[in-house]
Motif scaffolding. Structure first.
Motif, PDB file in Angstrom:
ATOM      1  N   ALA A 112     -17.272  27.189 -34.652  1.00 26.58           N
ATOM      2  CA  ALA A 112     -16.664  28.210 -33.800  1.00 26.58           C
ATOM      3  C   ALA A 112     -17.751  29.048 -33.129  1.00 26.58           C
ATOM      4  N   VAL A 113     -17.412  29.633 -31.998  1.00 26.89           N
ATOM      5  CA  VAL A 113     -18.315  30.571 -31.333  1.00 26.89           C
ATOM      6  C   VAL A 113     -18.625  31.716 -32.285  1.00 26.89           C
ATOM      7  N   GLU A 114     -19.896  32.116 -32.320  1.00 28.41           N
ATOM      8  CA  GLU A 114     -20.297  33.204 -33.205  1.00 28.41           C
ATOM      9  C   GLU A 114     -19.501  34.470 -32.894  1.00 28.41           C
ATOM     10  N   ASP A 115     -19.140  35.195 -33.939  1.00 28.83           N
ATOM     11  CA  ASP A 115     -18.412  36.469 -33.824  1.00 28.83           C
ATOM     12  C   ASP A 115     -17.029  36.320 -33.195  1.00 28.83           C
ATOM     13  N   SER A 116     -16.459  35.107 -33.243  1.00 28.38           N
ATOM     14  CA  SER A 116     -15.136  34.928 -32.636  1.00 28.38           C
ATOM     15  C   SER A 116     -13.999  34.995 -33.651  1.00 28.38           C
ATOM     16  N   PHE A 117     -14.326  35.161 -34.916  1.00 34.92           N
ATOM     17  CA  PHE A 117     -13.284  35.246 -35.933  1.00 34.92           C
ATOM     18  C   PHE A 117     -12.644  36.639 -35.953  1.00 34.92           C
ATOM     19  N   SER A 118     -11.409  36.671 -36.458  1.00 33.25           N
ATOM     20  CA  SER A 118     -10.656  37.931 -36.567  1.00 33.25           C
ATOM     21  C   SER A 118     -10.507  38.620 -35.213  1.00 33.25           C
TER      22      SER A 118
ATOM     23  N   LYS B 178     -17.049  12.217 -35.769  1.00 37.29           N
ATOM     24  CA  LYS B 178     -16.721  11.612 -37.066  1.00 37.29           C
ATOM     25  C   LYS B 178     -16.874  10.091 -37.009  1.00 37.29           C
ATOM     26  N   ALA B 179     -16.358   9.477 -35.950  1.00 35.85           N
ATOM     27  CA  ALA B 179     -16.420   8.012 -35.837  1.00 35.85           C
ATOM     28  C   ALA B 179     -17.855   7.511 -35.786  1.00 35.85           C
ATOM     29  N   VAL B 180     -18.704   8.197 -35.044  1.00 34.35           N
ATOM     30  CA  VAL B 180     -20.067   7.722 -34.812  1.00 34.35           C
ATOM     31  C   VAL B 180     -21.036   8.214 -35.876  1.00 34.35           C
ATOM     32  N   ARG B 181     -20.912   9.466 -36.292  1.00 31.67           N
ATOM     33  CA  ARG B 181     -21.868  10.052 -37.246  1.00 31.67           C
ATOM     34  C   ARG B 181     -21.327  10.142 -38.678  1.00 31.67           C
ATOM     35  N   ASP B 182     -20.042   9.867 -38.851  1.00 27.52           N
ATOM     36  CA  ASP B 182     -19.389   9.955 -40.164  1.00 27.52           C
ATOM     37  C   ASP B 182     -19.543  11.337 -40.785  1.00 27.52           C
ATOM     38  N   VAL B 183     -19.351  12.359 -39.951  1.00 27.90           N
ATOM     39  CA  VAL B 183     -19.448  13.751 -40.395  1.00 27.90           C
ATOM     40  C   VAL B 183     -18.182  14.483 -39.959  1.00 27.90           C
ATOM     41  N   TYR B 184     -17.550  15.164 -40.917  1.00 30.49           N
ATOM     42  CA  TYR B 184     -16.415  16.024 -40.596  1.00 30.49           C
ATOM     43  C   TYR B 184     -16.936  17.383 -40.152  1.00 30.49           C
ATOM     44  N   LEU B 185     -16.477  17.864 -39.008  1.00 31.37           N
ATOM     45  CA  LEU B 185     -16.771  19.218 -38.553  1.00 31.37           C
ATOM     46  C   LEU B 185     -15.511  20.066 -38.693  1.00 31.37           C
ATOM     47  N   LEU B 186     -15.684  21.361 -38.799  1.00 35.19           N
ATOM     48  CA  LEU B 186     -14.569  22.306 -38.940  1.00 35.19           C
ATOM     49  C   LEU B 186     -13.711  21.984 -40.156  1.00 35.19           C
ATOM     50  N   GLU B 187     -14.353  21.668 -41.265  1.00 36.08           N
ATOM     51  CA  GLU B 187     -13.597  21.312 -42.470  1.00 36.08           C
ATOM     52  C   GLU B 187     -12.749  22.467 -42.988  1.00 36.08           C
ATOM     53  N   ASN B 188     -13.287  23.669 -42.955  1.00 34.09           N
ATOM     54  CA  ASN B 188     -12.581  24.818 -43.533  1.00 34.09           C
ATOM     55  C   ASN B 188     -12.304  25.912 -42.513  1.00 34.09           C
TER      56      ASN B 188
ATOM     57  N   TYR C 124      -4.613  25.371 -31.651  1.00 32.87           N
ATOM     58  CA  TYR C 124      -5.890  25.415 -32.360  1.00 32.87           C
ATOM     59  C   TYR C 124      -6.054  24.151 -33.192  1.00 32.87           C
ATOM     60  N   VAL C 125      -7.311  23.816 -33.476  1.00 29.39           N
ATOM     61  CA  VAL C 125      -7.626  22.602 -34.223  1.00 29.39           C
ATOM     62  C   VAL C 125      -8.589  22.944 -35.348  1.00 29.39           C
ATOM     63  N   GLY C 126      -8.595  22.105 -36.383  1.00 30.43           N
ATOM     64  CA  GLY C 126      -9.546  22.309 -37.477  1.00 30.43           C
ATOM     65  C   GLY C 126      -9.024  21.768 -38.786  1.00 30.43           C
ATOM     66  N   GLY C 127      -9.667  22.220 -39.869  1.00 26.66           N
ATOM     67  CA  GLY C 127      -9.314  21.717 -41.192  1.00 26.66           C
ATOM     68  C   GLY C 127      -9.537  20.220 -41.291  1.00 26.66           C
ATOM     69  N   PHE C 128     -10.633  19.734 -40.684  1.00 30.95           N
ATOM     70  CA  PHE C 128     -10.876  18.300 -40.558  1.00 30.95           C
ATOM     71  C   PHE C 128     -11.493  17.749 -41.843  1.00 30.95           C
ATOM     72  N   GLY C 129     -10.706  16.961 -42.546  1.00 34.12           N
ATOM     73  CA  GLY C 129     -11.170  16.314 -43.761  1.00 34.12           C
ATOM     74  C   GLY C 129     -10.538  14.946 -43.887  1.00 34.12           C
ATOM     75  N   THR C 130     -10.473  14.423 -45.089  1.00 33.79           N
ATOM     76  CA  THR C 130      -9.972  13.064 -45.293  1.00 33.79           C
ATOM     77  C   THR C 130      -8.521  12.892 -44.862  1.00 33.79           C
ATOM     78  N   ALA C 131      -7.738  13.973 -44.865  1.00 34.52           N
ATOM     79  CA  ALA C 131      -6.343  13.878 -44.433  1.00 34.52           C
ATOM     80  C   ALA C 131      -6.224  13.838 -42.917  1.00 34.52           C
ATOM     81  N   GLY C 132      -7.295  14.161 -42.203  1.00 37.70           N
ATOM     82  CA  GLY C 132      -7.280  14.130 -40.752  1.00 37.70           C
ATOM     83  C   GLY C 132      -7.446  15.504 -40.137  1.00 37.70           C
ATOM     84  N   LEU C 133      -7.739  15.524 -38.850  1.00 32.76           N
ATOM     85  CA  LEU C 133      -7.924  16.754 -38.091  1.00 32.76           C
ATOM     86  C   LEU C 133      -6.568  17.355 -37.752  1.00 32.76           C
ATOM     87  N   GLY C 134      -6.400  18.626 -38.080  1.00 35.86           N
ATOM     88  CA  GLY C 134      -5.144  19.307 -37.790  1.00 35.86           C
ATOM     89  C   GLY C 134      -5.104  19.850 -36.370  1.00 35.86           C
ATOM     90  N   VAL C 135      -3.942  19.743 -35.748  1.00 41.51           N
ATOM     91  CA  VAL C 135      -3.677  20.338 -34.433  1.00 41.51           C
ATOM     92  C   VAL C 135      -2.441  21.202 -34.605  1.00 41.51           C
TER      93      VAL C 135
END
Length: 199
Positions: free
Chosen positions: A106-112, A142-152, A168-179
């Protein structure tokens, strides 16, 4: 950019999409110069080639449904955005044969912050990507680098659902990326905003 640069060759190899020789040449001509690439790297961004054809969120999901939390009607796992009222899922697109740089976090300081406050953080030439663009970048990484981003974490996009809320999108883990689109304009500690630059 090291692993944060994802070429059309890699997308073809790892996502199973085909580019013609002319399309490879077109992408090569649009590649930003070295100074911009270094700026993107230093800003925590990935630079990803666009798909060979313009794609909606639903199209991106169809390339590799297991990368999305909602797998789609073909897998008996219809998502809320499969409803005909959620027009953004078909109308917001990731452009073919363009380069898109997307922040890996996420963009820095964009939370809350609410949407208006988050928008104020994004200065030209940066933009807030739509849901299809964000999902393309995250699932391609994820497909190319096998890395999950925005996991939490979650980030708002520029897409708007049928209730007028930012998707919004995120929570990307083994269950899949949430939209999702259910948090409205609330200020939440785990909800920031995404940022992108297009070439």
């Amino acid at each position: 950019m090291g692993q944060d640069f994802i070429s059309a060759d890699e997308i073809a190899a790892f996502r199973g999409l085909s580019y013609t020789e002319d399309q490879f040449i077109e992408l090569g001509k649009k590649l930003p110069d070295q100074a911009i690439i270094e700026q993107l790297r230093d800003s925590g961004m990935m630079l990803v080639a666009g798909p060979p054809t313009t794609m909606s969120l639903v199209d991106v999901r169809d390339v590799r449904a297991d990368f999305l939390y909602s797998k789609g009607p073909d897998r008996d796992d219809e998502g809320w955005y499969d409803d005909a009222s959620e027009k953004f899922a078909e109308t917001d697109k990731v452009e073919a044969l363009a380069w898109i740089a997307v922040r890996k976090e996420a963009v820095e300081d964009s939370f809350s912050k609410n949407w208006q406050e988050q928008q104020a953080l994004i200065q030209e030439p940066m933009v807030i990507p739509n849901a299809a663009e964000a999902v393309w970048a995250l699932t391609t990484y994820k497909a190319v680098r096998d890395v999950y981003l925005l996991e939490n974490l979650y980030v708002r996009t520029n897409s708007v659902d049928s209730d007028g809320d930012r998707v919004y999108v995120g929570g990307f883990g083994t269950a899949g990326l949430g939209v999702y689109g259910s948090w409205g304009d609330r200020r939440l500690s785990g909800l920031g905003v995404s940022a992108a630059r297009k070439f």
